[in-house]
Write a protein that holds these residues in place. Structure first.
Motif, PDB file in Angstrom:
ATOM      1  N   ASP A 268       0.875  -1.398   0.000  1.00 27.83           N
ATOM      2  CA  ASP A 268      -0.051  -0.047   0.146  1.00 27.83           C
ATOM      3  C   ASP A 268       0.844   1.263  -0.014  1.00 27.83           C
ATOM      4  O   ASP A 268       2.110   1.138   0.007  1.00 27.83           O
ATOM      5  CB  ASP A 268      -1.055   0.038   1.327  1.00 27.83           C
ATOM      6  CG  ASP A 268      -0.272   0.044   2.567  1.00 27.83           C
ATOM      7  OD1 ASP A 268       0.986   0.296   2.466  1.00 27.83           O
ATOM      8  OD2 ASP A 268      -0.781  -0.377   3.610  1.00 27.83           O
ATOM      9  N   ASP A 269       0.312   2.493   0.182  1.00 28.07           N
ATOM     10  CA  ASP A 269       0.891   3.648   0.052  1.00 28.07           C
ATOM     11  C   ASP A 269       1.876   3.803   1.176  1.00 28.07           C
ATOM     12  O   ASP A 269       2.653   4.766   1.196  1.00 28.07           O
ATOM     13  CB  ASP A 269      -0.006   4.745   0.019  1.00 28.07           C
ATOM     14  CG  ASP A 269      -0.882   4.903   1.151  1.00 28.07           C
ATOM     15  OD1 ASP A 269      -0.863   3.918   1.979  1.00 28.07           O
ATOM     16  OD2 ASP A 269      -1.776   5.843   0.962  1.00 28.07           O
ATOM     17  N   ARG A 270       1.828   3.058   2.189  1.00 28.49           N
ATOM     18  CA  ARG A 270       2.661   3.150   3.590  1.00 28.49           C
ATOM     19  C   ARG A 270       4.120   2.100   3.282  1.00 28.49           C
ATOM     20  O   ARG A 270       4.665   1.834   4.320  1.00 28.49           O
ATOM     21  CB  ARG A 270       1.798   2.966   4.703  1.00 28.49           C
ATOM     22  CG  ARG A 270       0.751   3.981   5.119  1.00 28.49           C
ATOM     23  CD  ARG A 270       0.029   3.610   6.318  1.00 28.49           C
ATOM     24  NE  ARG A 270      -0.472   2.427   6.123  1.00 28.49           N
ATOM     25  CZ  ARG A 270      -1.080   1.763   6.876  1.00 28.49           C
ATOM     26  NH1 ARG A 270      -1.005   2.097   8.252  1.00 28.49           N
ATOM     27  NH2 ARG A 270      -1.725   0.756   6.928  1.00 28.49           N
ATOM     28  N   GLY A 271       3.894   1.344   2.117  1.00 27.95           N
ATOM     29  CA  GLY A 271       4.852   0.388   1.956  1.00 27.95           C
ATOM     30  C   GLY A 271       4.668  -1.010   2.739  1.00 27.95           C
ATOM     31  O   GLY A 271       5.658  -1.936   3.062  1.00 27.95           O
TER      32      GLY A 271
ATOM     33  N   ALA B 201       3.489  -6.100   7.139  1.00 28.20           N
ATOM     34  CA  ALA B 201       2.764  -6.917   6.334  1.00 28.20           C
ATOM     35  C   ALA B 201       1.317  -6.771   6.930  1.00 28.20           C
ATOM     36  O   ALA B 201       1.086  -6.609   8.066  1.00 28.20           O
ATOM     37  CB  ALA B 201       3.268  -8.240   5.820  1.00 28.20           C
ATOM     38  N   LYS B 202       0.340  -7.043   5.927  1.00 24.99           N
ATOM     39  CA  LYS B 202      -1.225  -7.220   6.496  1.00 24.99           C
ATOM     40  C   LYS B 202      -1.821  -8.216   5.602  1.00 24.99           C
ATOM     41  O   LYS B 202      -1.623  -8.450   4.503  1.00 24.99           O
ATOM     42  CB  LYS B 202      -1.900  -6.160   6.299  1.00 24.99           C
ATOM     43  CG  LYS B 202      -3.315  -6.008   6.717  1.00 24.99           C
ATOM     44  CD  LYS B 202      -4.038  -4.764   6.549  1.00 24.99           C
ATOM     45  CE  LYS B 202      -5.342  -4.700   7.172  1.00 24.99           C
ATOM     46  NZ  LYS B 202      -6.096  -3.541   7.109  1.00 24.99           N
ATOM     47  N   LEU B 203      -2.341  -9.140   6.139  1.00 24.56           N
ATOM     48  CA  LEU B 203      -3.280 -10.287   5.551  1.00 24.56           C
ATOM     49  C   LEU B 203      -4.403  -9.416   5.167  1.00 24.56           C
ATOM     50  O   LEU B 203      -5.158  -8.770   6.022  1.00 24.56           O
ATOM     51  CB  LEU B 203      -3.636 -11.422   6.585  1.00 24.56           C
ATOM     52  CG  LEU B 203      -2.502 -12.675   6.746  1.00 24.56           C
ATOM     53  CD1 LEU B 203      -3.250 -13.488   7.686  1.00 24.56           C
ATOM     54  CD2 LEU B 203      -2.306 -13.142   5.349  1.00 24.56           C
ATOM     55  N   THR B 204      -4.912  -9.868   4.067  1.00 26.31           N
ATOM     56  CA  THR B 204      -6.122  -9.387   3.346  1.00 26.31           C
ATOM     57  C   THR B 204      -7.414 -10.391   3.153  1.00 26.31           C
ATOM     58  O   THR B 204      -8.344 -10.117   2.803  1.00 26.31           O
ATOM     59  CB  THR B 204      -5.950  -8.651   2.145  1.00 26.31           C
ATOM     60  OG1 THR B 204      -5.584  -9.513   1.208  1.00 26.31           O
ATOM     61  CG2 THR B 204      -5.152  -7.602   2.235  1.00 26.31           C
ATOM     62  N   LYS B 205      -6.695 -11.552   3.612  1.00 24.56           N
ATOM     63  CA  LYS B 205      -7.886 -12.601   3.498  1.00 24.56           C
ATOM     64  C   LYS B 205      -7.414 -13.974   4.118  1.00 24.56           C
ATOM     65  O   LYS B 205      -6.049 -14.047   4.453  1.00 24.56           O
ATOM     66  CB  LYS B 205      -8.067 -13.119   1.966  1.00 24.56           C
ATOM     67  CG  LYS B 205      -6.976 -13.571   1.021  1.00 24.56           C
ATOM     68  CD  LYS B 205      -7.435 -13.631  -0.316  1.00 24.56           C
ATOM     69  CE  LYS B 205      -8.510 -15.015  -0.697  1.00 24.56           C
ATOM     70  NZ  LYS B 205      -9.000 -14.876  -2.049  1.00 24.56           N
ATOM     71  N   ASP B 206      -8.297 -15.255   4.434  1.00 26.75           N
ATOM     72  CA  ASP B 206      -7.654 -16.187   5.083  1.00 26.75           C
ATOM     73  C   ASP B 206      -6.934 -17.005   3.686  1.00 26.75           C
ATOM     74  O   ASP B 206      -7.035 -16.702   2.515  1.00 26.75           O
ATOM     75  CB  ASP B 206      -8.648 -17.340   5.142  1.00 26.75           C
ATOM     76  CG  ASP B 206      -9.734 -16.960   6.323  1.00 26.75           C
ATOM     77  OD1 ASP B 206      -9.426 -15.901   7.212  1.00 26.75           O
ATOM     78  OD2 ASP B 206     -10.658 -17.509   6.527  1.00 26.75           O
ATOM     79  N   VAL B 207      -5.716 -17.661   4.457  1.00 26.12           N
ATOM     80  CA  VAL B 207      -4.628 -18.342   3.433  1.00 26.12           C
ATOM     81  C   VAL B 207      -4.508 -19.712   3.768  1.00 26.12           C
ATOM     82  O   VAL B 207      -4.271 -19.839   5.025  1.00 26.12           O
ATOM     83  CB  VAL B 207      -3.247 -17.445   3.269  1.00 26.12           C
ATOM     84  CG1 VAL B 207      -2.318 -18.290   2.443  1.00 26.12           C
ATOM     85  CG2 VAL B 207      -3.606 -16.178   2.984  1.00 26.12           C
TER      86      VAL B 207
END
Length: 641
Positions: free
Chosen positions: A57-60, A86-92
């Motif tokens: 994202d825009d914050r790296g 890092a950030k999760l955006t869905k289940d993996v």
């Protein structure tokens, strides 16, 4: 005699009987390979997924949404970029073809000043789950040859911040016979940083020389708040074992607002520490925690310590409860078992042990058993304002130490009026759009009126107030306004029950308030009903005294309420606990039912008396792999009729 051509100008002469024997041998080899494939393939684990760099994202902050992203992130951190976020955006789901992938922990355990090493960034799980992996001995990266830090994360440095992550993998490190130190945890092997709003759904086990195993962290020097071990068994079976439902060893660390629903066991040849929250609490703080599983420390060791909250406490334990599971220490020279702590050299206040047995047996020297602690060190141990459920002649402490008048035993009716702990109903709370749900629950009794126990001490913070609202009065009801997910946080003043004056029943304390921060995720959406519940086994045969855990699958994956309740039609034949563990008690047949929402599935359990020759359950038709392999050479030796 028969002749055949084995090559140009070459003749091979073979006797017919030998030719037939070779054919039988080839068939036997084929069967062996078939057996190996059948029994080995389901447990195979591999990591064939190629690392794929994710977008940021825009914050790296890297946005992780698929297996390749996670493998890239772990490889990049371990390659020297320890501070990336890092950030999760869905289940993996990391599994491949139904088999778990091997996972290398994020953050290497390094020598020197370890708190400044390992993972040093911010990891936001977003309330999502990573599953389908295994962390085994060969997967653990370490610069120290005698140290292994195993978990989804390995070493978490003091500047790291991990939050909102749920893991469903298996952590199983076995280096028996070595002198290595193993730090194994569902979230992190070794933690110096902040772990918040995280949960572990998988099993954690360690077997080596010096083993530290925890549902969240194997070893905690940092802060663990608002975390849960949701039924995953935590165990260690080496030489020295430190095992806790949240942390194996809490060294000057903090564990607040955490729940453990899984069993905890330590079994080895020297010293075993097992606690529902921490195996050992050394100069640390354990506050506002609940544990509902079994705790056991056993083996032909010198000392066994088992406690509903901590095996050994040399720190502070306050506003915490153990309920539901037995606490036992067996087999050593000296055994310590307590409803709260096996051995206490610190402070225990405002704590409750409720509804389960505490026992110590088999010690060649002494066995210490107590409703609160097994053994209280008079030079440093302090116990106040605590209670335990009435059970025979069980005393507050096992070594007859004099304790305050406000340390008492209460019957079941009085226990329903006791409050020592307040926790969120769920770490991730679902609320129907336009509906509402209570956010908090009290332990061990559920008080309808919490006016005397509870008050909000600070402003309630809702990250996205357009999504949800929350009241400031018990039980802090959450209302769903708009579909979406938001974080709720606030501080409360919790006044524990006062046990010093029981004339008119337990009373709330007006002073010595404890400020307790609470955080949880609220998701507002349309309710999705459960469509199907299935069990991994529909029939099961056990001998008396044996146990087997059943696993329930609830569909669809995004069902609103996937909580499973377990019941036995005849608990005298076989009982089942809240995690699906079935224990055979007497000969007969019963039906185990797993129910979620309005759907259910059943398993018929037959309990038989123990027969000579081994277990009555196992591989197909009760014939194990070893038995089948044994039959093959017998078959080959049969004479031709």
């Amino acid at each position: 005699m028969h002749e055949s051509t084995g090559g140009v100008g070459t003749k091979i002469t073979m006797a017919a009987p030998l030719h037939k024997a070779n054919r039988r041998l080839q068939l036997a080899v084929f069967l062996l390979l078939l057996l190996f494939t059948a029994f080995a393939a389901p447990s195979a684990a591999r990591a064939a997924t190629a690392p794929v760099e994710p977008a940021s994202d825009d914050r790296g902050v890297y946005l992780l949404s698929e297996p390749g992203h996670l493998f890239w992130f772990g490889k990049t951190v371990n390659g020297g970029s320890a501070e990336i976020n890092a950030k999760l955006t869905k289940d993996v789901d990391l599994s491949e073809g139904g088999s778990p992938s091997h996972w290398t922990p994020i953050g290497q355990y390094t020598s020197g000043d370890r708190k400044d090493n390992g993972y040093a960034g911010s990891f936001d799980g977003g309330g999502f789950t990573v599953s389908g992996y295994i962390v085994a001995s060969a997967d653990v990266v370490s610069a120290d040859i005698d140290v292994l830090a195993a978990g989804f994360f390995g070493l978490v440095g003091q500047s790291a911040d991990i939050r909102g992550l749920t893991v469903g993998g298996v952590v199983s490190v076995d280096i028996s016979g070595s002198t290595n130190y193993i730090y194994a945890g569902g979230i992190a092997g070794y933690n110096y940083g902040m772990i918040t709003d995280c949960a572990n759904n998988g099993e954690v086990s360690a077997s080596g020389s010096n083993d530290y195993a925890g549902g969240i962290a194997g070893y905690n020097y940092g802060t663990i708040t608002n975390c849960a071990n949701n039924g995953g068994e935590v165990s260690a079976s080496g030489y020295n074992n430190y095992v806790g439902g949240i942390a194996g060893y809490n060294n000057s660390g903090t564990i607040i607002n955490c729940v453990n629903g899984g069993g905890v066991s330590a079994s080895g040849s020297y010293v075993n520490y097992a606690g529902g929250i921490a195996g050992v609490n050394n100069k640390g703080t354990i506050a506002n925690n609940a544990h509902s599983g079994e705790v056991s420390a056993s083996g032909s060791s010198t000392y066994n310590y088992a406690g509903g909250i901590a095996g050994l406490n040399n720190g502070t334990i306050t506003n915490s409860i153990h309920s539901g599971g037995n606490v036992s220490a067996t087999g050593g020279k000296t055994n310590y078992a307590g409803g709260i702590a096996g051995n206490n050299g610190g402070m225990i206040t405002n704590c409750t042990h409720s509804g389960s047995e505490v026992s110590a047996s088999g010690g060649s020297n002494r066995n210490y058993v107590g409703g609160i602690v097994g053994y209280n060190n008079t030079s440093g141990g302090n116990i106040s304002n605590s209670c335990w459920a009435a059970s025979g002649d069980l005393k507050a402490v096992g070594n007859d130490t004099i304790v305050s008048a406000d340390v008492v035993s209460l019957d079941a009716a009085a226990m329903q009026r006791v409050v020592t702990t307040v926790l969120p109903v769920e770490r991730s709370l679902f609320v129907a759009l336009g509906g509402s749900a209570p956010a908090l629950i009290s332990y061990p009794g559920t008080a309808d009126d919490m006016t005397g126990y509870f008050s909000v001490s600070g402003d309630i913070s809702v990250a996205s107030p357009e999504i949800a609202d929350i009241s400031d009065r018990w039980p802090c009801t959450v209302s769903g306004i708009k579909q979406g997910t938001t974080m709720v946080s606030f501080d409360i003043d919790l006044r524990a029950t006062d046990f010093s004056s029981l004339g008119s029943g337990p009373q709330p304390v007006a002073e010595s308030c404890l400020t307790v921060p609470h955080r949880f995720t609220v998701t507002v959406g349309e309710e999705i009903p459960v469509a199907e519940v299935s069990l991994d086994l529909t029939e099961l045969t056990l001998n008396i005294g044996e146990s087997k855990k059943l696993t329930a699958a609830v569909k669809p994956d995004d069902a609103t309420d996937k909580a499973v309740t377990w019941t036995s039609a005849d608990p005298a034949v076989a009982e089942v606990d809240d995690n699906g563990k079935v224990t055979a008690l007497s000969a007969g047949t019963t039906v185990i039912t797993a129910k979620a929402d309005s759907k259910s599935a059943t398993c018929t359990v037959t309990v038989a008396k123990q027969k000579r020759g081994g277990s009555s359950h196992g591989c197909a038709a009760g014939l194990g792999t070893l038995s089948m392999l044994t039959l093959i050479p017998l078959w080959l030796r049969r004479k031709k009729r």
